[in-house]
Design an enzyme around this catalytic site. Structure first.
Site, PDB file in Angstrom:
ATOM      1  N   ASP A  14     -14.371  -4.773  34.209  1.00  0.00           N
ATOM      2  CA  ASP A  14     -14.698  -5.801  34.841  1.00  0.00           C
ATOM      3  C   ASP A  14     -15.818  -5.751  36.001  1.00  0.00           C
ATOM      4  O   ASP A  14     -16.283  -4.511  35.965  1.00  0.00           O
ATOM      5  CB  ASP A  14     -13.743  -5.576  35.844  1.00  0.00           C
ATOM      6  CG  ASP A  14     -13.467  -6.678  36.974  1.00  0.00           C
ATOM      7  OD1 ASP A  14     -12.991  -7.583  36.722  1.00  0.00           O
ATOM      8  OD2 ASP A  14     -13.417  -6.664  38.678  1.00  0.00           O
ATOM      9  N   HIS A  63     -21.688  -6.847  35.900  1.00  0.00           N
ATOM     10  CA  HIS A  63     -22.983  -7.096  36.526  1.00  0.00           C
ATOM     11  C   HIS A  63     -23.316  -6.656  38.342  1.00  0.00           C
ATOM     12  O   HIS A  63     -24.192  -6.677  38.560  1.00  0.00           O
ATOM     13  CB  HIS A  63     -22.923  -8.787  36.789  1.00  0.00           C
ATOM     14  CG  HIS A  63     -22.324  -8.983  37.423  1.00  0.00           C
ATOM     15  ND1 HIS A  63     -20.839  -9.482  36.779  1.00  0.00           N
ATOM     16  CD2 HIS A  63     -21.838 -10.461  39.029  1.00  0.00           C
ATOM     17  CE1 HIS A  63     -19.983 -10.228  37.616  1.00  0.00           C
ATOM     18  NE2 HIS A  63     -20.850 -10.611  38.438  1.00  0.00           N
ATOM     19  N   ASP A  80      -9.296 -16.400  33.265  1.00  0.00           N
ATOM     20  CA  ASP A  80      -9.728 -17.370  34.977  1.00  0.00           C
ATOM     21  C   ASP A  80     -10.658 -19.099  35.098  1.00  0.00           C
ATOM     22  O   ASP A  80     -11.898 -19.523  35.784  1.00  0.00           O
ATOM     23  CB  ASP A  80     -10.785 -16.310  35.726  1.00  0.00           C
ATOM     24  CG  ASP A  80     -11.887 -15.722  35.011  1.00  0.00           C
ATOM     25  OD1 ASP A  80     -12.316 -15.921  33.717  1.00  0.00           O
ATOM     26  OD2 ASP A  80     -13.341 -15.023  35.361  1.00  0.00           O
TER      27      ASP A  80
END
Length: 1447
Positions: free
Chosen positions: A566, A569, A684
């Site tokens: 999760d 980045h 999402d």
């Protein structure tokens, strides 16, 4: 790069029996199938087992070992295209072969280092294994690495650098190995008559057998546990997911949630959330019960388990934060957050946002509030404090002496900025007082003793420094306000936002942002329920946090089959690496995926490489129209119909030095792109109803599942949920619809997912078609997208013609909606009232129609199968090639492999490409096979017709080669047009490899055992040696002959032109120099003959009578007389010693239409004072530099560009070798040359030495050289002193003529001044005659270049490079840097060969050009491949080989 990643799963399918009924039978890896439980412990590590495999005896049914060859760049690093390598799962151990060109910089005492545990044992991120690279300069350099398990691994090469005693480290590369995923097998989804089978009918039912599941077979379903109800109900969800064809569940975090109730706001990483149980539960049993239910999903329902791992943050109410506040970021441990913290702590009051006007009012208020707080003070220096600090430093005499550039009297603003510290408090920016004092003293040299003045100067400097700092604050403040405004619009007003309403202390303008000014600038989304974790640079910075989170990932790795990282980045890369390393020690076959938002493919690749991410999440929903959707799927989910790879079958030596040799198949690695996990919709993303149209969902489902990649979805997509579900606020539970009423498109997804699992094969994206590469059975999907709402028109589809292919209807469906209103239900999450309308049957017409109506269907699926398929065709096309070509001689192989346009026309009137033989096809095919570029024009040509096969077949049949005949006939009989490129590639590449191998086998041991460059150069001999009708050594009959170069010297008089003949015999011929080159050839030949000098007794027919009478070739007197080779040599020497004077027969335009009359007069004599042979005149050119002027416009007709009359240096060198012969009567001649050479040819470096040499200082252009000519004619004395590349020839053939140090200095000068990328400049660039651009069509008035007069006055010729290398090798290893260590010289010279190596590998002519223009630029008038350019380089490599053999 795409090809390499696509190869991975294709290879996996070759190693593993076809799905869906895969059974493990290989005893060598049977340990892996004893259990599905990763807690089972084996006594050996996977690396130990891999080692054991290669040490063990071969089993009877063992398949050839797969060897993947990774070719490194000369510096030991990976080529850009190969910076990331994805390797297949190690179902059976295989080899990663790292190879490097011989003599490259990285091979200089090179050591290959990797953290893959090559010698067995446990993997350690910082534990590196070494393999010494072989140091042989004549053979390929390669290291075989046994690969046995999954993971992410780093490598580099370390070698001796250019500075003595220093080691250089090459660029790092990475190779990632896919994990082995095992699951339960399933029965087929279709009945024999192609009807989708329901679970009750036995479709896709689990069996006890265990199968490998390649990554491209994954069909993942994201589930949110809090919407699934209590754990006691989860079996029903497993049933639903399994029946819909999913193979893996993606679980949002199951850990105990924080106060926001978001699964991603984890309160306790080490315990699962008790809310998944109904009623009270014993806390001590929670972990075990969760683990058990996940085991049930896997073993009873065939669903692997993937979970999110949240490393970036923790819930703000995590209880351990109280005891370990250092785990989070705060102004106390991260001072640069102070201004952001102050901004967050302002009291906004209560403010309602109902419109953009409200936002504008709020933003004005916020801007005024920020301004009133004087937050610019966090950026600038406090002037008064700065003055005091500097004043104190000066008074104490404490200052750091300035060591930078001279600043006396100059501005010091830019330098002072280097003294600033990080922002940490108001006026936190500050200078170092002692450094500032030193800077002031250095800058103000005239007032160093006036302390007060210096302090005031510093105050003014600081004031100037503050100006850009204040501007920086204003810029950051504006960015922050803009981000606040944009965020407000989304969370308070926009339709797809949460519409939060009032702003107050309980519902604030919150910001949870990364460190640095990104907090202050409000550049990322707000997570008010989370605390970003502060890991520091390693465990030592935060020991408790590292131990806690490491324990967390180990716990998950013991339970789950995969991780989704999760917020990958935003998670520090070193944290992700360490945590995944810890997880893989528990589960070596952990599957890892991630979604990255770096905005850069290069940055994405960095995360993939370092963390070992197996799949990157890609979203089909991001495509805005059909064209973009096609691009996305082609880029990330398409594998074009495979062409044959450039593989070789070899014998594999045992990688550990012990154990048996094994047959192996070597395949090149061309680089990889990250594997894709393609979502039709993520948890999402907005729904398709909001983003595109509800109808669009079914077509997206079809297209995505037909992708050659892993696929994923959410229950809301299948059930047609109208809106995005809010992970925090949504409290309802999923409706369990199974495959029945209200299940949306679930029945279609069941079939699509089932086919996806069964089709883990190869895809061709036309509409969407996937075909098995061997059986040529597959499926065709036709999907009609609906990117926009409104229109129900489904349009039409043009007729799809599938040549020689049977199509049978499988399934068709559309989805219809009675309403687009969101269903209202306070307890259950429901989808739109959509009805899946399935088509009962479609009759596929067997004749073409103009158009076919698409009806109202969203998807149609057909089973397609090539009819009358020759199932043995792949094997047959690749078989028996060695037998077909193995008995051909080199002349036959010239026809098979080469023949330029002119040669082919001369022989057969046929013509194609650069070469008419197989090499002409292989140049484009290499690219096509490497990148699988089926869009290449050549592939389209193959699909359109069969002329290419017919052409090749007819050519080779004339050579009585039947190899292509039967194969061509069988291809014609059974292969549909779209598969022709594949079989053409198999047939041609197989024939090419066999023919090339047959040629190499007929070469010397030096070539046969040599590296690729040696063999490529040797193949140039085959290019040049062939039979044409218009040229023959014997005019009466056709004989094979040599071309000097191609294409210009391929036929007719140019092929038989004496001065350009016999270049492959280590030299070139041209007029005055021809007999000396011929004599040199004899000296080379006779030691190589079985009877040695007896060859000199061989009789040779003379073209002319012995009295020098000229006769035509067909005159009875021609070829009447014979002489032995010894007599011919004697005659050459005697005639030169006596002098030669004559006028050429038939002098005039019929002989040479450009030459002036005086040029036909030949005079050659020996100067018995020096022993040198003089000859020529200013009107002719008697050496290889033979360009005659042709331009009447420029007045150069009959004017040689380089007459070189006198004693050219290379002829003197060639003459000297006679003195070493057994003809002792000529020893005195050789001694005379020896005594005269240095005095006559050397141009001393120091003018003070001029008196010792025969030089004219007035016309010397460059010193420390050897003259190109000695004794040029009157008026051309200056040409003696031209620096040209001819002197290394003399050095090579007669090195004893040269003073060692003079020779070395001249060679080093030539290296700097004359050497170019592919050859040698023919003239020093400082020479007034230097003109490096050769254009024979230039018809200007410029005398220097008109009609190409500058042919040898600057253009860079290939063949002198070989002599330069040989001369440098001789002198440097005896008297220079290589005297103590010859490898120093060898590495340097091999570095020079890097460009020729690359050129011969990539150029369509597969050779070294005759010449290039300045700096290696292409020259249109040059031969593209020249015999002597290749042969002299081959001479150098043979010299190196002899040195290696003598060690």
């Amino acid at each position: 790069m795409a090809k390499a990643s696509e190869e991975v799963d294709t290879v996996a399918q070759k190693q593993v029996p076809s799905l869906p009924l895969l059974k493990q039978t290989d005893s060598s890896t049977s340990h892996a199938f004893q259990t599905l439980d990763h807690d089972a412990v084996t006594p050996k590590t996977p690396a130990d087992e891999g080692k054991e495999f290669f040490l063990s005896a071969r089993s009877a049914d063992e398949q050839p070992i797969c060897v993947y060859e990774l070719k490194l760049d000369p510096d030991g690093g990976p080529n850009k295209d190969r910076s990331y390598i994805r390797l297949p799962p190690a179902y059976t151990p295989y080899i990663l072969r790292v190879s490097l060109d011989a003599g490259t910089p990285a091979s200089k005492n090179g050591v290959f280092k990797t953290n893959f545990p090559l010698d067995g044992g446990v993997f350690g991120r910082n534990k590196f294994v070494e393999r010494e690279l072989p140091s042989n300069f004549s053979k390929p350099i390669q290291v075989d690495l046994p690969i046995s398990h999954a993971g992410a691994f780093k490598y580099w090469v370390e070698y001796d650098g250019e500075v003595p005693g220093e080691r250089a480290k090459g660029r790092e590369g990475y190779f990632n190995i896919d994990p082995i995923l095992r699951t339960k097998a399933r029965s087929t989804i279709l009945s024999p008559d192609l009807k989708p089978l329901t679970p009750a009918q036995g479709g896709a039912i689990l069996s006890p057998e265990i199968v490998y599941l390649p990554l491209d077979g994954l069909a993942i379903l994201t589930v949110v546990s809090k919407w699934m109800g209590p754990i006691s109900n989860w079996r029903e969800h497993f049933t639903e997911a399994g029946n819909r064809g999913y193979t893996m569940l993606h679980w949002t975090p199951l850990q105990e949630r924080g106060s926001s109730d978001s699964p991603y706001s984890i309160k306790d990483q080490k315990h699962y959330d008790p809310s998944i149980f109904m009623g009270s539960v014993d806390p001590g049993t929670i972990d075990a019960r969760v683990k058990e239910i996940l085991r049930v999903a896997k073993e009873e329902y065939g669903l692997l388990n993937l979970t999110d791992v949240v490393l970036n943050h923790t819930a703000s109410d995590s209880p351990w934060l109280v005891d370990h506040p250092e785990a989070g970021h705060s102004p106390a441990n991260t001072p640069n957050l102070t201004p952001a913290f102050e901004l967050d702590n302002r009291d906004p009051g209560i403010f309602f946002v109902r419109s953009e006007a409200d936002i504008d009012v709020l933003m004005t208020s916020l801007a005024e509030s920020i301004k009133a707080r004087n937050m610019w003070q966090y950026y600038v220096l406090d002037i008064e404090r700065e003055k005091e600090v500097v004043k104190g430093a000066i008074k104490r005499g404490k200052f750091v002496p300035w060591s930078g550039p001279d600043v006396a009297g100059k501005s010091i603003v830019a330098l002072a900025e280097n003294c600033l510290n990080e922002l940490g408090s108001r006026y936190g920016a500050r200078s170092d007082g002692e450094m500032a004092a030193g800077l002031l003293k250095a800058a103000s040299v005239n007032i160093v003793n006036d302390d007060d003045t210096l302090v005031e100067i510093w105050g003014r400097v600081v004031d100037v420094i503050n100006v850009p700092l204040y501007e920086e604050w204003e810029k950051d403040a504006k960015i922050a306000l803009d981000h606040v405004k944009d965020r407000l619009k989304y969370i308070r007003l926009e339709e797809n936002g949460p519409k939060l309403g009032e702003i107050s202390a309980s519902c604030p303008l919150n910001f949870a942002l990364p460190p640095s000014k990104a907090y202050l600038r409000r550049e990322v989304s707000v997570w008010s329920d989370c605390v970003k974790l502060r890991y520091g640079s390693g465990p030592a910075d935060n020991p408790w946090l590292w131990e806690h989170m490491t324990s967390y990932v180990r716990m998950l790795a013991a339970t789950f089959d995969g991780f989704r990282i999760d917020n990958c980045h935003s998670t520090p890369a070193h944290v992700g690496v360490a945590m995944l390393d810890a997880a893989r020690t528990v589960n070596p076959d952990l599957y890892v995926c991630a979604e990255l938002f770096t905005g850069s493919e290069e940055m994405d690749l960095l995360f993939v490489q370092r963390l070992g991410i197996n799949s990157l999440v890609r979203e089909a929903g991001n495509a805005w129209d059909p064209k973009e959707f096609s691009r996305v799927m082609y880029r990330f989910g398409a594998c074009k119909t495979a062409c044959a790879g450039l593989t070789n079958i070899e014998e594999l030596d045992p990688p550990f030095g012990k154990g048996p040799t094994r047959p192996c198949i070597v395949s090149p690695l061309n680089g990889s792109v990250p594997h894709a996990l393609m979502y039709d919709l993520t948890h999402d993303n907005e729904s398709y109803l909001d983003k595109r149209s509800a109808e669009h969902a079914l077509s997206v489902a079809g297209i995505v599942t037909f992708g050659y990649c892993a696929v994923a979805s959410v229950k809301g997509f299948d059930d047609l949920y109208p809106k995005l579900l809010n992970l925090v606020e949504e409290k309802r539970q999923y409706e369990l619809t199974q495959l029945g009423e209200n299940s949306g498109i679930a029945r279609a997804k069941r079939l699509l997912n089932g086919l996806h699992r069964e089709m883990v094969l190869v895809i061709k994206y036309i509409l969407v078609q996937r075909m098995h590469p061997t059986t040529q059975k597959g499926y065709l999907l036709i999907a009609h997208t609906a990117f926009s709402k409104g229109s129900k028109d489904r349009g039409i589809v043009n007729t799809i013609e599938l040549s020689r292919t049977r199509a049978r209807f499988v399934y068709g469906a559309s989805v219809e909606f009675s309403s687009y209103e969101t269903p209202c239900d306070s307890n259950t999450i429901r989808g739109l009232p959509g009805k899946l309308v399935e088509i009962p049957d479609v009759v596929v017409p067997q004749i073409p129609h103009d158009v076919a109506p698409f009806c109202r269907t969203h998807i149609l699926i057909f089973e397609v199968e090539v009819q009358n398929l020759d199932e043995e065709l792949d094997t047959f096309c690749a078989s028996d090639a060695d037998k077909a070509f193995g008995n051909l001689d080199l002349v036959d192989l010239n026809v098979v492999l080469y023949r330029a346009d002119g040669e082919e026309r001369d022989a057969t009137s046929g013509v194609i490409a650069d070469y008419c033989g197989l090499e002409g096809w292989m140049h484009p095919l290499r690219h096509i096979m490497k990148s699988n570029d089926l869009g290449h024009p050549l592939c389209e040509n193959f699909r359109q017709g069969l002329w290419a096969l017919d052409y090749i077949y007819s050519r080779l049949q004339k050579q009585t080669i039947q190899f292509p005949k039967l194969r061509t006939e069988r291809i014609k009989a059974s292969v549909p047009s779209y598969l022709r490129p594949k079989y053409f590639a198999i047939l041609i590449s197989t024939a090419y490899k066999a023919a090339r191998h047959a040629a190499i086998e007929q070469c010397s041991e030096f070539v046969y055992t040599g590296h690729d460059f040696t063999q490529n150069l040797a193949m140039c001999a085959i290019q040049m040696h062939g039979r044409v009708q218009s040229a023959s050594l014997d005019p009466a009959k056709s004989t094979p002959s040599l071309a000097a170069g191609l294409p210009h010297f391929g036929t007719g008089w140019a092929r038989c032109w004496g001065p350009r003949r016999l270049h492959l015999f280590k030299g070139s011929y041209n007029s005055r120099d021809s007999p000396w080159w011929m004599y040199k050839i004899f000296k080379i030949m006779w030691p190589a003959q079985p009877d040695g000098l007896s060859i000199l007794s061989e009789p040779v027919k003379r073209r002319f009578p012995v009295d020098d009478t000229w006769v035509a070739w067909d005159d009875p007197r021609a070829y009447t007389y014979t002489s032995t080779l010894a007599e011919i040599i004697q005659e050459i020497l005697q005639r030169h010693a006596s002098g030669i004077a004559f006028r050429e027969y038939n002098a005039g335009p019929n002989l040479d239409m450009q030459m002036k009359d005086e040029g036909f007069n030949i005079n050659i004599r020996v100067d018995w004072e020096t022993g040198f042979i003089f000859g020529g005149n200013q009107h002719n050119c008697g050496t290889w530099m033979d360009k005659m002027g042709e331009s009447e416009k420029a007045g150069t007709k009959g004017v040689p560009g380089t007459p070189r009359d006198g004693a050219p240096v290379e002829i003197t060198g060639l003459l000297k070798i006679n003195g070493q012969s057994t003809f002792v009567t000529y020893k005195a001649w050789g001694d005379l040359i020896q005594q005269s050479f240095e005095r006559c040819y050397y141009v001393p470096l120091n003018a003070g030495d001029d008196s010792r040499y025969d030089v004219d200082p007035a016309i010397i252009n460059r010193r420390g050289i050897y003259k190109d000519v000695y004794g040029s004619g009157p008026g051309r004395e200056w040409s003696d002193y031209q620096f040209r590349p001819n002197f290394p020839i003399a050095m090579t053939v007669a090195p004893e003529l040269f003073h060692a140090q003079h020779a070395l200095q001249a060679l080093r000068l030539a290296d700097q001044v004359l050497r170019s990328s592919l050859g040698m400049k023919t003239l020093d660039a400082s020479d007034m005659q230097y003109r490096p651009q050769y254009d024979n069509s230039n018809d200007t008035t410029d005398r220097c270049v008109a009609k190409g007069l500058n042919y040898h006055n600057g253009p860079e010729w290939g063949w002198p490079l070989g002599y330069f290398l040989r001369a440098y090798l001789y002198f440097d290893t005896r008297f220079g840097a290589g005297k103590e260590d010859t490898t120093q010289t060898l590495h340097y010279l091999h570095k020079i060969l890097l460009t020729p190596k690359h050129h011969i590998q990539t150029d369509p002519w597969a050779g070294i050009p005759e010449l290039t223009n300045k700096d290696g630029q292409y020259c249109a008038d040059s031969c593209n491949t020249q015999a002597w350019s290749a042969s002299t380089l081959l001479d150098f490599l043979e010299e190196v080989h002899r040195m290696e053999s003598c060690k």
